[in-house]
Design a protein around this motif. Structure first.
Motif, mmCIF file in Angstrom:
data_model
loop_
_atom_site.group_PDB
_atom_site.id
_atom_site.type_symbol
_atom_site.label_atom_id
_atom_site.label_comp_id
_atom_site.label_asym_id
_atom_site.label_seq_id
_atom_site.Cartn_x
_atom_site.Cartn_y
_atom_site.Cartn_z
ATOM 1 N N ALA A 17 0.833 -1.194 0.000
ATOM 2 C CA ALA A 17 0.000 0.000 0.000
ATOM 3 C C ALA A 17 0.874 1.252 0.000
ATOM 4 O O ALA A 17 1.828 1.340 0.767
ATOM 5 N N VAL A 18 0.542 2.207 -0.859
ATOM 6 C CA VAL A 18 1.321 3.439 -1.011
ATOM 7 C C VAL A 18 0.429 4.627 -0.650
ATOM 8 O O VAL A 18 -0.580 4.870 -1.303
ATOM 9 N N HIS A 19 0.800 5.352 0.390
ATOM 10 C CA HIS A 19 -0.046 6.413 0.945
ATOM 11 C C HIS A 19 -0.039 7.684 0.095
ATOM 12 O O HIS A 19 0.743 7.835 -0.850
ATOM 13 N N MET A 77 2.243 -9.338 -5.549
ATOM 14 C CA MET A 77 1.453 -8.752 -4.482
ATOM 15 C C MET A 77 0.253 -8.006 -5.052
ATOM 16 O O MET A 77 0.246 -7.619 -6.224
ATOM 17 N N ASP A 78 -0.759 -7.812 -4.204
ATOM 18 C CA ASP A 78 -1.850 -6.914 -4.532
ATOM 19 C C ASP A 78 -1.373 -5.506 -4.206
ATOM 20 O O ASP A 78 -0.828 -5.253 -3.133
ATOM 21 N N LEU A 79 -1.572 -4.583 -5.119
ATOM 22 C CA LEU A 79 -1.018 -3.244 -5.001
ATOM 23 C C LEU A 79 -2.150 -2.235 -4.837
ATOM 24 O O LEU A 79 -3.105 -2.227 -5.621
ATOM 25 N N ILE A 80 -2.043 -1.400 -3.804
ATOM 26 C CA ILE A 80 -3.058 -0.383 -3.522
ATOM 27 C C ILE A 80 -2.360 0.964 -3.370
ATOM 28 O O ILE A 80 -1.366 1.079 -2.648
ATOM 29 N N GLY A 81 -2.867 1.991 -4.040
ATOM 30 C CA GLY A 81 -2.308 3.324 -3.902
ATOM 31 C C GLY A 81 -3.399 4.359 -3.769
ATOM 32 O O GLY A 81 -4.488 4.210 -4.323
ATOM 33 N N HIS A 82 -3.099 5.417 -3.021
ATOM 34 C CA HIS A 82 -4.057 6.500 -2.794
ATOM 35 C C HIS A 82 -3.466 7.824 -3.268
ATOM 36 O O HIS A 82 -2.360 8.182 -2.874
ATOM 37 N N SER A 83 -4.182 8.541 -4.135
ATOM 38 C CA SER A 83 -3.803 9.872 -4.592
ATOM 39 C C SER A 83 -2.444 9.833 -5.302
ATOM 40 O O SER A 83 -2.290 9.117 -6.287
ATOM 41 N N PHE A 84 -1.444 10.560 -4.814
ATOM 42 C CA PHE A 84 -0.111 10.470 -5.413
ATOM 43 C C PHE A 84 0.408 9.038 -5.320
ATOM 44 O O PHE A 84 1.067 8.542 -6.243
ATOM 45 N N GLY A 85 0.100 8.373 -4.228
ATOM 46 C CA GLY A 85 0.495 6.976 -4.085
ATOM 47 C C GLY A 85 -0.115 6.083 -5.144
ATOM 48 O O GLY A 85 0.476 5.067 -5.532
ATOM 49 N N ALA A 86 -1.291 6.467 -5.636
ATOM 50 C CA ALA A 86 -1.915 5.700 -6.712
ATOM 51 C C ALA A 86 -1.129 5.827 -8.010
ATOM 52 O O ALA A 86 -1.030 4.874 -8.792
ATOM 53 N N MET A 87 -0.533 7.008 -8.231
ATOM 54 C CA MET A 87 0.282 7.176 -9.428
ATOM 55 C C MET A 87 1.579 6.385 -9.327
ATOM 56 O O MET A 87 2.103 5.886 -10.325
ATOM 57 N N VAL A 88 2.105 6.261 -8.121
ATOM 58 C CA VAL A 88 3.272 5.401 -7.910
ATOM 59 C C VAL A 88 2.883 3.946 -8.161
ATOM 60 O O VAL A 88 3.608 3.199 -8.830
ATOM 61 N N ALA A 89 1.731 3.547 -7.641
ATOM 62 C CA ALA A 89 1.261 2.174 -7.830
ATOM 63 C C ALA A 89 1.038 1.870 -9.313
ATOM 64 O O ALA A 89 1.383 0.781 -9.799
ATOM 65 N N LEU A 90 0.476 2.824 -10.037
ATOM 66 C CA LEU A 90 0.250 2.625 -11.466
ATOM 67 C C LEU A 90 1.576 2.428 -12.203
ATOM 68 O O LEU A 90 1.708 1.553 -13.063
#
Length: 260
Positions: A17-19, A77-90
């Motif tokens: 998970a990426v905050h 792994m299952d990858l989860i990101g929120h906001s800027f963290g979502a762009m890192v996850a992508l």
């Protein structure tokens, strides 16, 4: 550069998970508790956040945050990101698709994608953020943090936020400017033809019904480029849904992971 990380749960299924910007890995605690058994959620503090060392302003910020993500993404792994963290996850999913079992993007700030598909929507966003830009130009980091929080916070009035938290945000507000090349101008190349075609895993796009309209446009743009993506709108929630509505977000994530 060493970074700080933490784990929630002891289940066999591994999640990374990426905050979001101005938070830290502890932001996932409520959602992790609501997800329950069966998962281990691995989360790290971005540079200048939580207990990780400060970003020195050198090099590309998105590159650094992504490098730490690759280090954590040691197995499928299952990858989860929120906001800027979502762009890192992508970006992680595009660069290491073989290590991503599923991808959940919550409120992704994919502004470069919006600019490519709906320039008028980005202009609306720019006009709403003129006071933030002015504060940053004037070097007034506290005012910049106040402005940023108004648009991207959890709805708590600035004067009701503890002084220590306000100072935490002000001290890290340069991170927002540092993220602009990736978020607003796609310096990371995710808009290049075929860049996202390698993502074959199940994908969930999530947004709050009360969030900034730019996020809805971002998810629409991502849906065009990731055909298998599902989309969920959480009515009554805003940009900080993983923190303000952790159980509702967890319920959607659990449903998605169970089917992935």
């Amino acid at each position: 550069m060493d970074y700080h990380s933490r784990r929630y749960g002891t289940g066999p299924r591994q999640v990374l998970a990426v905050h979001c910007t101005l938070a830290h890995s502890g932001a996932w605690r409520g959602m992790a508790d609501a997800l329950g058994d069966g998962l281990t959620i691995n989360a790290y503090d971005m540079p200048s956040h939580g207990k990780s060392p400060d970003w020195n302003g050198k090099g590309d910020l998105h590159d650094l945050v992504t490098a730490w993500g690759h280090d954590m993404l040691s197995e499928p792994m299952d990858l989860i990101g929120h906001s800027f963290g979502a762009m890192v996850a992508l970006r992680l999913a595009a660069e290491a698709p073989e290590r991503v079992r599923s991808l959940t993007l919550i409120e992704p700030v994919a502004f470069a994608f919006v600019a490519a598909d709906d320039p008028a929507k980005v202009e609306e966003y720019r006009l709403r953020n003129l006071d933030f830009d002015a504060a940053m130009k004037a070097g007034d980091k506290m005012q910049a943090a106040r402005s940023f929080n108004r648009g991207w916070g959890n709805g708590t009035p600035w004067d009701e936020i503890p002084q220590q938290t306000r100072q935490y945000m002000a001290d890290r507000i340069d991170f927002v400017a540092g993220s602009a090349p990736a978020v607003q101008r796609d310096s990371i190349g995710l808009l290049k033809p075929g860049a996202l075609d390698v993502i074959k895993c199940p994908v969930l796009l999530m947004e709050g019904g009360d969030s900034d309209g730019t996020i809805a446009a971002a998810n629409t743009a991502l849906m065009r480029r990731i055909p298998q993506a599902q989309r969920v709108v959480l009515k009554g929630a805003g940009h900080m849904a993983p923190i303000t509505h952790p159980k509702r977000v967890a319920d959607e994530v659990r449903r998605f992971l169970d089917a992935a």
